[in-house]
Motif scaffolding. Sequence first.
Motif, PDB file in Angstrom:
ATOM      1  N   GLY A 115       0.920  -6.574   1.584  1.00  0.00           N
ATOM      2  CA  GLY A 115       1.092  -7.927   2.124  1.00  0.00           C
ATOM      3  C   GLY A 115       2.370  -8.597   1.664  1.00  0.00           C
ATOM      4  O   GLY A 115       2.400  -9.802   1.432  1.00  0.00           O
ATOM      5  N   CYS A 116       3.425  -7.792   1.499  1.00  0.00           N
ATOM      6  CA  CYS A 116       4.662  -8.378   0.963  1.00  0.00           C
ATOM      7  C   CYS A 116       5.881  -7.897   1.738  1.00  0.00           C
ATOM      8  O   CYS A 116       5.768  -7.083   2.656  1.00  0.00           O
ATOM      9  N   ASP A 117       7.017  -8.376   1.344  1.00  0.00           N
ATOM     10  CA  ASP A 117       8.296  -7.958   1.909  1.00  0.00           C
ATOM     11  C   ASP A 117       8.600  -6.529   1.427  1.00  0.00           C
ATOM     12  O   ASP A 117       8.413  -6.231   0.247  1.00  0.00           O
ATOM     13  N   LYS A 118       9.089  -5.691   2.320  1.00  0.00           N
ATOM     14  CA  LYS A 118       9.378  -4.309   1.904  1.00  0.00           C
ATOM     15  C   LYS A 118      10.491  -4.253   0.852  1.00  0.00           C
ATOM     16  O   LYS A 118      10.578  -3.294   0.086  1.00  0.00           O
ATOM     17  N   GLU A 119      11.294  -5.303   0.785  1.00  0.00           N
ATOM     18  CA  GLU A 119      12.377  -5.336  -0.202  1.00  0.00           C
ATOM     19  C   GLU A 119      11.853  -5.646  -1.609  1.00  0.00           C
ATOM     20  O   GLU A 119      12.629  -5.807  -2.541  1.00  0.00           O
ATOM     21  N   GLU A 120      10.548  -5.747  -1.747  1.00  0.00           N
ATOM     22  CA  GLU A 120       9.950  -5.988  -3.074  1.00  0.00           C
ATOM     23  C   GLU A 120       9.216  -4.747  -3.595  1.00  0.00           C
ATOM     24  O   GLU A 120       8.572  -4.812  -4.646  1.00  0.00           O
ATOM     25  N   ILE A 121       9.293  -3.652  -2.846  1.00  0.00           N
ATOM     26  CA  ILE A 121       8.517  -2.450  -3.213  1.00  0.00           C
ATOM     27  C   ILE A 121       9.431  -1.313  -3.657  1.00  0.00           C
ATOM     28  O   ILE A 121      10.331  -0.904  -2.913  1.00  0.00           O
ATOM     29  N   ALA A 122       9.196  -0.807  -4.874  1.00  0.00           N
ATOM     30  CA  ALA A 122       9.876   0.417  -5.322  1.00  0.00           C
ATOM     31  C   ALA A 122       8.817   1.509  -5.444  1.00  0.00           C
ATOM     32  O   ALA A 122       7.715   1.270  -5.956  1.00  0.00           O
ATOM     33  N   ILE A 123       9.160   2.704  -4.963  1.00  0.00           N
ATOM     34  CA  ILE A 123       8.205   3.820  -4.993  1.00  0.00           C
ATOM     35  C   ILE A 123       8.546   4.681  -6.212  1.00  0.00           C
ATOM     36  O   ILE A 123       9.707   5.039  -6.419  1.00  0.00           O
ATOM     37  N   ASN A 124       7.525   4.980  -7.008  1.00  0.00           N
ATOM     38  CA  ASN A 124       7.790   5.839  -8.170  1.00  0.00           C
ATOM     39  C   ASN A 124       6.593   6.754  -8.425  1.00  0.00           C
ATOM     40  O   ASN A 124       5.881   7.065  -7.478  1.00  0.00           O
ATOM     41  N   ARG A 151      11.531   7.693   3.496  1.00  0.00           N
ATOM     42  CA  ARG A 151      11.264   6.727   2.420  1.00  0.00           C
ATOM     43  C   ARG A 151      11.208   5.280   2.928  1.00  0.00           C
ATOM     44  O   ARG A 151      10.348   4.507   2.514  1.00  0.00           O
ATOM     45  N   GLU A 152      12.100   4.914   3.820  1.00  0.00           N
ATOM     46  CA  GLU A 152      12.094   3.507   4.278  1.00  0.00           C
ATOM     47  C   GLU A 152      10.854   3.192   5.128  1.00  0.00           C
ATOM     48  O   GLU A 152      10.211   2.162   4.914  1.00  0.00           O
ATOM     49  N   PRO A 153      10.486   4.087   6.076  1.00  0.00           N
ATOM     50  CA  PRO A 153       9.215   3.819   6.771  1.00  0.00           C
ATOM     51  C   PRO A 153       8.026   3.750   5.806  1.00  0.00           C
ATOM     52  O   PRO A 153       7.109   2.945   5.984  1.00  0.00           O
ATOM     53  N   LEU A 154       8.055   4.575   4.756  1.00  0.00           N
ATOM     54  CA  LEU A 154       6.962   4.544   3.783  1.00  0.00           C
ATOM     55  C   LEU A 154       6.949   3.201   3.036  1.00  0.00           C
ATOM     56  O   LEU A 154       5.888   2.614   2.805  1.00  0.00           O
ATOM     57  N   ARG A 155       8.140   2.742   2.680  1.00  0.00           N
ATOM     58  CA  ARG A 155       8.224   1.439   1.996  1.00  0.00           C
ATOM     59  C   ARG A 155       7.595   0.350   2.883  1.00  0.00           C
ATOM     60  O   ARG A 155       6.868  -0.508   2.409  1.00  0.00           O
ATOM     61  N   GLU A 156       7.860   0.440   4.187  1.00  0.00           N
ATOM     62  CA  GLU A 156       7.285  -0.558   5.107  1.00  0.00           C
ATOM     63  C   GLU A 156       5.764  -0.479   5.127  1.00  0.00           C
ATOM     64  O   GLU A 156       5.064  -1.485   5.149  1.00  0.00           O
ATOM     65  N   LYS A 157       5.255   0.757   5.131  1.00  0.00           N
ATOM     66  CA  LYS A 157       3.793   0.920   5.168  1.00  0.00           C
ATOM     67  C   LYS A 157       3.144   0.377   3.892  1.00  0.00           C
ATOM     68  O   LYS A 157       2.103  -0.271   3.936  1.00  0.00           O
ATOM     69  N   LEU A 158       3.787   0.666   2.755  1.00  0.00           N
ATOM     70  CA  LEU A 158       3.239   0.161   1.486  1.00  0.00           C
ATOM     71  C   LEU A 158       3.289  -1.366   1.469  1.00  0.00           C
ATOM     72  O   LEU A 158       2.352  -2.035   1.023  1.00  0.00           O
ATOM     73  N   ALA A 159       4.401  -1.907   1.972  1.00  0.00           N
ATOM     74  CA  ALA A 159       4.562  -3.369   1.977  1.00  0.00           C
ATOM     75  C   ALA A 159       3.508  -4.014   2.871  1.00  0.00           C
ATOM     76  O   ALA A 159       2.949  -5.060   2.539  1.00  0.00           O
ATOM     77  N   GLU A 160       3.221  -3.362   3.986  1.00  0.00           N
ATOM     78  CA  GLU A 160       2.210  -3.914   4.895  1.00  0.00           C
ATOM     79  C   GLU A 160       0.845  -3.959   4.190  1.00  0.00           C
ATOM     80  O   GLU A 160       0.124  -4.941   4.247  1.00  0.00           O
ATOM     81  N   LEU A 161       0.540  -2.866   3.490  1.00  0.00           N
ATOM     82  CA  LEU A 161      -0.737  -2.815   2.773  1.00  0.00           C
ATOM     83  C   LEU A 161      -0.775  -3.845   1.638  1.00  0.00           C
ATOM     84  O   LEU A 161      -1.805  -4.472   1.372  1.00  0.00           O
TER      85      LEU A 161
END
Length: 435
Positions: free
Chosen positions: A121-130, A109-119
């Motif tokens: 263009g934001c901080d990974k701490e701003e992304i929730a996966i649902n 989940r954490e690597p995925l959060r990083e990938k989503l954040a990269e796409l």
Amino acid sequence: MTNRRKFVQSLGLMTSAFSASSLFQQAHAADFNKMLETKQHLSPAQLAEDEDFWAFVQQGYTTSPNIINLNNGGVSPSPRIVQEAVERYNKLSNEGPSYFMWRVLDQGREPLREKLAELAGCDKEEIAINRNATEALNTVIFGIDFKAGDEIIGTKQDYPNMINAWRQRALRDGIVYTQLSFDFPIENDAQIVDAFEKAITPKTKLLHVTHIINWVGQIMPVAKICAMAKKHGIEVLVDGAHTFGLLDFKIPDLGCDYFGTSLHKFLSAPIGSGMLWIKKDKIEKIWPLVCNDKPRGTDIRKFETLGTRSFPIEQGIGEAINFHNAIGSKRKEERIRYLKNYWTTQVKDVPGVKIHTSFKSAYSCAIAGVSIDGMTIAELDSALFTKYKIHTVGIVWENISCVRVTPHVYTRLKDLDKMVHAIKELAAQAKAKKS
Ligand SMILES: Cc1ncc(COP(=O)(O)O)c(C=O)c1O
């Protein structure tokens, strides 16, 4: 090294979020790179017309050869590689659900959060996966403290799930929910921004803006609306269900406060995946929809206490991002817009045919609405399917009446040729019937 660590590491080799060793890397990356090397000289707009390249992308999908699916605006298929990842994770989960899901797949989940954040263009701490845009947006709609009399401005052309959510808040908490109404297409940003600004009162707290209007594909001037709202000290919630994975943009550049999206539309992630972005300093004040032990916490993960859900679907998102990145955001946007223009420009001047969407790239991308004089929307939608096996969706919503047509990267020109042929034939028949 313990056995468990060794096992988790070896599993990393098949976990999509670990991109260096994903299924995509194993199966497609080299071919994609080889293909792209031969196309480096082409701009995204030029590549949009390069059928060799797109035939290669089309082969990544497993869509039915028997129907022509032009309702990708509803939900999009995943490439084969994404499906295989989900199937693999599902099999693994069933070998010992609590062990493999909560101790093994959970590691992705954490690597995925990083990938989503990269796409994004934001901080990974701003992304929730649902699980979808409805869940993401409802989290914000029901999670903000408002008092009776506080005003929210949206539009009649927003998505029904969100309209209903705001209506429920109005019923329950006495907030005032105002809905503007627009006659699309509109090719003037100021007209839209001004309409929102005129509706603002001293009690307005938030604007709800749909980034691409799902019914007819209008691209809304979100960044301009946000800039205007900021001047008034008002927050903006963006429904990006149709833009993430389609338009080439970074979420923070919009200037909004909250952004919810599905991932199973243009990103082609597994069906039942979504994402919520909340500007870092706003996380604390949003109550989670499904409760957590720190409802007032600042950790974005407080929005992920969803109980048992599909880890295979969640982890499959990583492969969809790999596939998307291999194409490239701008190239994908340009190709899908090219496909939309390809069919609409061929039918726009046919007598009796009306296109309900702008032809200008600033105002449209994938989605276009079409209607034919003398046919109801239901008749047109049904004729396209029964006579030509073209799957679309009939839209009759507020002031909008059209059949919505949405291609995707896997759509072939010859399928759009059939669409053009069908529209011309149906228009001629409708005209003959009238005279
Ligand atoms: C504009 C818009 N918002 C939200 C949604 C809801 O998406 P989901 O079904 O992923 O919750 C849709 C679905 O089509 C939509 O078009």
